[in-house]
Design a protein around this motif. Structure first.
Motif, PDB file in Angstrom:
ATOM      1  N   ARG A 185       0.814  -1.228   0.000  1.00  0.00           N
ATOM      2  CA  ARG A 185       0.000   0.000   0.000  1.00  0.00           C
ATOM      3  C   ARG A 185       0.846   1.277   0.000  1.00  0.00           C
ATOM      4  O   ARG A 185       0.334   2.364  -0.226  1.00  0.00           O
ATOM      5  N   LEU A 186       2.145   1.118   0.264  1.00  0.00           N
ATOM      6  CA  LEU A 186       3.042   2.278   0.248  1.00  0.00           C
ATOM      7  C   LEU A 186       3.160   2.817  -1.172  1.00  0.00           C
ATOM      8  O   LEU A 186       3.224   2.060  -2.119  1.00  0.00           O
ATOM      9  N   ASP A 187       3.201   4.115  -1.294  1.00  0.00           N
ATOM     10  CA  ASP A 187       3.532   4.744  -2.564  1.00  0.00           C
ATOM     11  C   ASP A 187       4.901   5.393  -2.358  1.00  0.00           C
ATOM     12  O   ASP A 187       5.044   6.299  -1.536  1.00  0.00           O
ATOM     13  N   PHE A 188       5.893   4.884  -3.073  1.00  0.00           N
ATOM     14  CA  PHE A 188       7.270   5.296  -2.840  1.00  0.00           C
ATOM     15  C   PHE A 188       7.446   6.802  -2.927  1.00  0.00           C
ATOM     16  O   PHE A 188       8.020   7.417  -2.034  1.00  0.00           O
ATOM     17  N   GLU A 189       6.929   7.424  -3.999  1.00  0.00           N
ATOM     18  CA  GLU A 189       7.110   8.867  -4.181  1.00  0.00           C
ATOM     19  C   GLU A 189       6.399   9.671  -3.100  1.00  0.00           C
ATOM     20  O   GLU A 189       6.896  10.697  -2.653  1.00  0.00           O
ATOM     21  N   ARG A 190       5.246   9.217  -2.656  1.00  0.00           N
ATOM     22  CA  ARG A 190       4.448   9.946  -1.665  1.00  0.00           C
ATOM     23  C   ARG A 190       4.934   9.699  -0.232  1.00  0.00           C
ATOM     24  O   ARG A 190       4.987  10.617   0.577  1.00  0.00           O
ATOM     25  N   ASP A 191       5.281   8.440   0.093  1.00  0.00           N
ATOM     26  CA  ASP A 191       5.485   8.038   1.481  1.00  0.00           C
ATOM     27  C   ASP A 191       6.942   7.885   1.912  1.00  0.00           C
ATOM     28  O   ASP A 191       7.224   7.836   3.105  1.00  0.00           O
ATOM     29  N   VAL A 192       7.859   7.763   0.953  1.00  0.00           N
ATOM     30  CA  VAL A 192       9.264   7.531   1.289  1.00  0.00           C
ATOM     31  C   VAL A 192      10.068   8.767   0.906  1.00  0.00           C
ATOM     32  O   VAL A 192      10.206   9.078  -0.271  1.00  0.00           O
ATOM     33  N   ASN A 193      10.576   9.486   1.914  1.00  0.00           N
ATOM     34  CA  ASN A 193      11.330  10.711   1.660  1.00  0.00           C
ATOM     35  C   ASN A 193      12.819  10.422   1.869  1.00  0.00           C
ATOM     36  O   ASN A 193      13.286  10.352   3.002  1.00  0.00           O
ATOM     37  N   LEU A 194      13.528  10.253   0.760  1.00  0.00           N
ATOM     38  CA  LEU A 194      14.955   9.935   0.836  1.00  0.00           C
ATOM     39  C   LEU A 194      15.787  11.129   1.307  1.00  0.00           C
ATOM     40  O   LEU A 194      16.889  10.949   1.809  1.00  0.00           O
ATOM     41  N   HIS A 195      15.250  12.348   1.176  1.00  0.00           N
ATOM     42  CA  HIS A 195      15.974  13.537   1.622  1.00  0.00           C
ATOM     43  C   HIS A 195      15.933  13.671   3.144  1.00  0.00           C
ATOM     44  O   HIS A 195      16.944  13.954   3.775  1.00  0.00           O
ATOM     45  N   SER A 196      14.757  13.450   3.721  1.00  0.00           N
ATOM     46  CA  SER A 196      14.636  13.545   5.188  1.00  0.00           C
ATOM     47  C   SER A 196      14.972  12.209   5.857  1.00  0.00           C
ATOM     48  O   SER A 196      15.143  12.143   7.074  1.00  0.00           O
ATOM     49  N   GLY A 197      15.041  11.144   5.055  1.00  0.00           N
ATOM     50  CA  GLY A 197      15.330   9.828   5.620  1.00  0.00           C
ATOM     51  C   GLY A 197      14.183   9.282   6.448  1.00  0.00           C
ATOM     52  O   GLY A 197      14.377   8.622   7.462  1.00  0.00           O
ATOM     53  N   MET A 198      12.950   9.560   6.001  1.00  0.00           N
ATOM     54  CA  MET A 198      11.774   9.175   6.782  1.00  0.00           C
ATOM     55  C   MET A 198      10.705   8.540   5.891  1.00  0.00           C
ATOM     56  O   MET A 198      10.500   8.969   4.761  1.00  0.00           O
ATOM     57  N   ILE A 199      10.058   7.512   6.427  1.00  0.00           N
ATOM     58  CA  ILE A 199       8.913   6.890   5.760  1.00  0.00           C
ATOM     59  C   ILE A 199       7.677   7.310   6.539  1.00  0.00           C
ATOM     60  O   ILE A 199       7.625   7.151   7.754  1.00  0.00           O
TER      61      ILE A 199
END
Length: 186
Positions: free
Chosen positions: A51-65
């Motif tokens: 159900r995760l949407d990588f672009e919406r839910d995974v922030n590689l800049h802040s390092g947070m899901i």
């Protein structure tokens, strides 16, 4: 293992699994593995990972899901930090949409689970166990992984893993193509 303790993988088993997945389908399943094994996202196409949407839910800049109530198994919002090694895997193998939206995901993942003898929640159990073994508190771990402290005490706190194993686990990094050197990110 001890009755009721969560089953986990050794750092060696985790690395072997990642190296195998890296070589299949151009590494298309690496994001799924990084999110479930290192970040403890609940597995499966029908679970949080699906159900995760990588672009919406995974922030590689802040390092947070960001696990929203719609994504969460228990309908609660939680923010899960991405360990540094997982971040390197996710930067090397970016994902669009759900990490489970790989062609023939179900078939490929079923074969990998069979070949490696993986039980359903073993990757998540591994993430939680090693997080605790790194000295993180029950309160912090419960918040990050969306469990209760009592569940963590009952199933994870006495798991047969060591801090040394946890350190090895959180230092599993992707190899650079061809030369066997670790990838360096700016």
């Amino acid at each position: 293992g001890q009755r009721g303790l969560a089953e986990t993988l050794s750092p060696h088993e985790c690395e072997k699994l990642l190296r195998y997945v890296e070589g299949k389908e151009n590494g298309a399943l690496v994001p799924y593995l990084a999110l479930t094994m290192f970040c403890g996202v609940r597995p499966s196409r029908l679970g949080e990972a699906g159900r995760l949407d990588f672009e919406r839910d995974v922030n590689l800049h802040s390092g947070m899901i960001s696990i929203t109530p719609e994504v969460s198994k228990v309908n609660n919002q939680r923010n899960t930090p991405i360990p540094e090694n997982a971040l390197k895997w996710l930067l090397k193998y970016p994902c669009e949409g759900s990490p489970c939206k790989v062609k023939h995901f179900k078939k490929i993942w079923r074969k990998i689970r069979t070949d490696f003898g993986l039980k359903f929640d073993v990757l998540r159990h591994t993430a939680i166990t090693y997080h605790l073994k790194m000295g993180n508190s029950l309160i912090e771990t419960a918040r990050i992984f969306g469990n209760s402290e009592s569940i963590l005490e009952k199933h994870y706190i006495n798991a047969n893993r060591t801090k040394e194993e946890a350190e090895k686990f959180f230092s599993i990094l992707p190899l650079d193509e061809g030369d066997g050197k670790l990838v360096k990110f700016a």
